[in-house]
Design a protein around this motif. Structure first.
Motif, PDB file in Angstrom:
ATOM      1  N   GLU A 155       0.825  -1.213   0.000  1.00  0.00           N
ATOM      2  CA  GLU A 155       0.000   0.000   0.000  1.00  0.00           C
ATOM      3  C   GLU A 155       0.855   1.258   0.000  1.00  0.00           C
ATOM      4  OE1 GLU A 155      -2.480  -0.461   3.420  1.00  0.00           O
ATOM      5  OE2 GLU A 155      -3.898  -1.792   2.380  1.00  0.00           O
ATOM      6  N   ASN A 156       1.898   1.285   0.815  1.00  0.00           N
ATOM      7  CA  ASN A 156       2.769   2.463   0.856  1.00  0.00           C
ATOM      8  C   ASN A 156       3.509   2.653  -0.457  1.00  0.00           C
ATOM      9  OD1 ASN A 156       2.619   3.797   3.550  1.00  0.00           O
ATOM     10  ND2 ASN A 156       3.039   1.707   4.230  1.00  0.00           N
ATOM     11  N   PHE A 157       3.940   1.568  -1.062  1.00  0.00           N
ATOM     12  CA  PHE A 157       4.625   1.678  -2.357  1.00  0.00           C
ATOM     13  C   PHE A 157       3.681   2.213  -3.432  1.00  0.00           C
ATOM     14  CE2 PHE A 157       6.336  -0.069  -6.355  1.00  0.00           C
ATOM     15  CZ  PHE A 157       7.590   0.502  -6.315  1.00  0.00           C
ATOM     16  N   GLU A 158       2.437   1.708  -3.440  1.00  0.00           N
ATOM     17  CA  GLU A 158       1.447   2.192  -4.413  1.00  0.00           C
ATOM     18  C   GLU A 158       1.182   3.677  -4.225  1.00  0.00           C
ATOM     19  OE1 GLU A 158      -1.869  -0.389  -3.704  1.00  0.00           O
ATOM     20  OE2 GLU A 158      -1.136  -1.925  -5.092  1.00  0.00           O
ATOM     21  N   GLU A 159       1.098   4.128  -2.985  1.00  0.00           N
ATOM     22  CA  GLU A 159       0.855   5.553  -2.718  1.00  0.00           C
ATOM     23  C   GLU A 159       2.044   6.406  -3.150  1.00  0.00           C
ATOM     24  OE1 GLU A 159      -1.937   7.137  -1.782  1.00  0.00           O
ATOM     25  OE2 GLU A 159      -2.893   5.169  -1.952  1.00  0.00           O
ATOM     26  N   ILE A 160       3.252   5.910  -2.975  1.00  0.00           N
ATOM     27  CA  ILE A 160       4.431   6.657  -3.437  1.00  0.00           C
ATOM     28  C   ILE A 160       4.393   6.795  -4.959  1.00  0.00           C
ATOM     29  CG2 ILE A 160       6.940   6.520  -3.712  1.00  0.00           C
ATOM     30  CD1 ILE A 160       7.086   5.426  -0.865  1.00  0.00           C
ATOM     31  N   ILE A 161       4.009   5.726  -5.649  1.00  0.00           N
ATOM     32  CA  ILE A 161       3.910   5.775  -7.117  1.00  0.00           C
ATOM     33  C   ILE A 161       2.854   6.796  -7.537  1.00  0.00           C
ATOM     34  CG2 ILE A 161       3.311   4.441  -9.188  1.00  0.00           C
ATOM     35  CD1 ILE A 161       6.043   3.742  -7.971  1.00  0.00           C
ATOM     36  N   LYS A 162       1.719   6.818  -6.847  1.00  0.00           N
ATOM     37  CA  LYS A 162       0.673   7.802  -7.158  1.00  0.00           C
ATOM     38  C   LYS A 162       1.172   9.218  -6.936  1.00  0.00           C
ATOM     39  CE  LYS A 162      -3.257   4.823  -6.016  1.00  0.00           C
ATOM     40  NZ  LYS A 162      -4.335   4.584  -5.032  1.00  0.00           N
ATOM     41  N   LEU A 163       1.927   9.425  -5.868  1.00  0.00           N
ATOM     42  CA  LEU A 163       2.456  10.762  -5.595  1.00  0.00           C
ATOM     43  C   LEU A 163       3.496  11.162  -6.637  1.00  0.00           C
ATOM     44  CD1 LEU A 163       2.886  10.652  -1.726  1.00  0.00           C
ATOM     45  CD2 LEU A 163       1.306  12.098  -3.003  1.00  0.00           C
ATOM     46  N   ALA A 164       4.264  10.220  -7.138  1.00  0.00           N
ATOM     47  CA  ALA A 164       5.301  10.514  -8.121  1.00  0.00           C
ATOM     48  C   ALA A 164       4.705  10.937  -9.456  1.00  0.00           C
ATOM     49  CB  ALA A 164       6.207   9.304  -8.317  1.00  0.00           C
ATOM     50  N   ARG A 165       3.501  10.488  -9.763  1.00  0.00           N
ATOM     51  CA  ARG A 165       2.850  10.885 -11.006  1.00  0.00           C
ATOM     52  C   ARG A 165       2.515  12.365 -11.003  1.00  0.00           C
ATOM     53  NH1 ARG A 165      -1.271   5.853 -11.341  1.00  0.00           N
ATOM     54  NH2 ARG A 165       0.266   4.286 -11.924  1.00  0.00           N
TER      55      ARG A 165
END
Length: 140
Positions: free
Chosen positions: A31-41
């Motif tokens: 979940e934390n990795f997915e949220e980091i990816i969303k923030l990077a977009r």
């Protein structure tokens, strides 16, 4: 209450807790990795300034990265706990090793006893021959 039933239940509960910890930590990392990816977009328009949004995203990424590290450390602790549990509670292997060593020592003992008996018999025969030679000797 039967004491033999208590041990497997506690063992079962411990294994369930290990499974829950494993699933929770892996889920947290994902979940934390997915949220980091969303923030990077960097998608989405907001009413705050771009600099403020960038700082907020950076802070959130750092927090989520720290959560991933915490979950990874928790997984490493879980692996350590499982290893310790197996080492301390693997009575079957310990009993098997003791039985194997006991069998090995019994075999060694039997071999030594046979060799000592053979040596005793040979010495008795030699002693008998020497005594016979001594008593029949003309040089006494």
């Amino acid at each position: 209450m039967n004491p033999n039933r208590a041990l497997p239940q506690s063992k079962e509960a411990l294994l369930k807790s290990y499974q829950v910890r494993l699933k929770d930590d892996v889920k947290s990392m994902l979940e934390n990795f997915e949220e980091i990816i969303k923030l990077a977009r960097g998608e989405g328009d907001s009413q705050i300034s771009k600099t403020t949004q960038c700082e907020q995203d950076t802070y959130e990424m750092q927090v989520r990265a720290a959560n991933i590290v915490r979950a990874g450390e928790s997984l490493m602790k879980l692996v350590s706990d499982i290893k310790q549990y197996l080492i301390l509670n693997d009575f079957h292997s310990v009993n098997e090793a003791i039985a194997n060593n006991s069998q090995l020592f019994r075999t060694t003992q039997r071999d030594c006893d046979k060799k000592l008996m053979k040596l005793r018999d040979e010495m008795a025969m030699d002693l008998y021959d020497l005594e016979e030679e001594y008593y029949t000797s003309i040089f006494k």
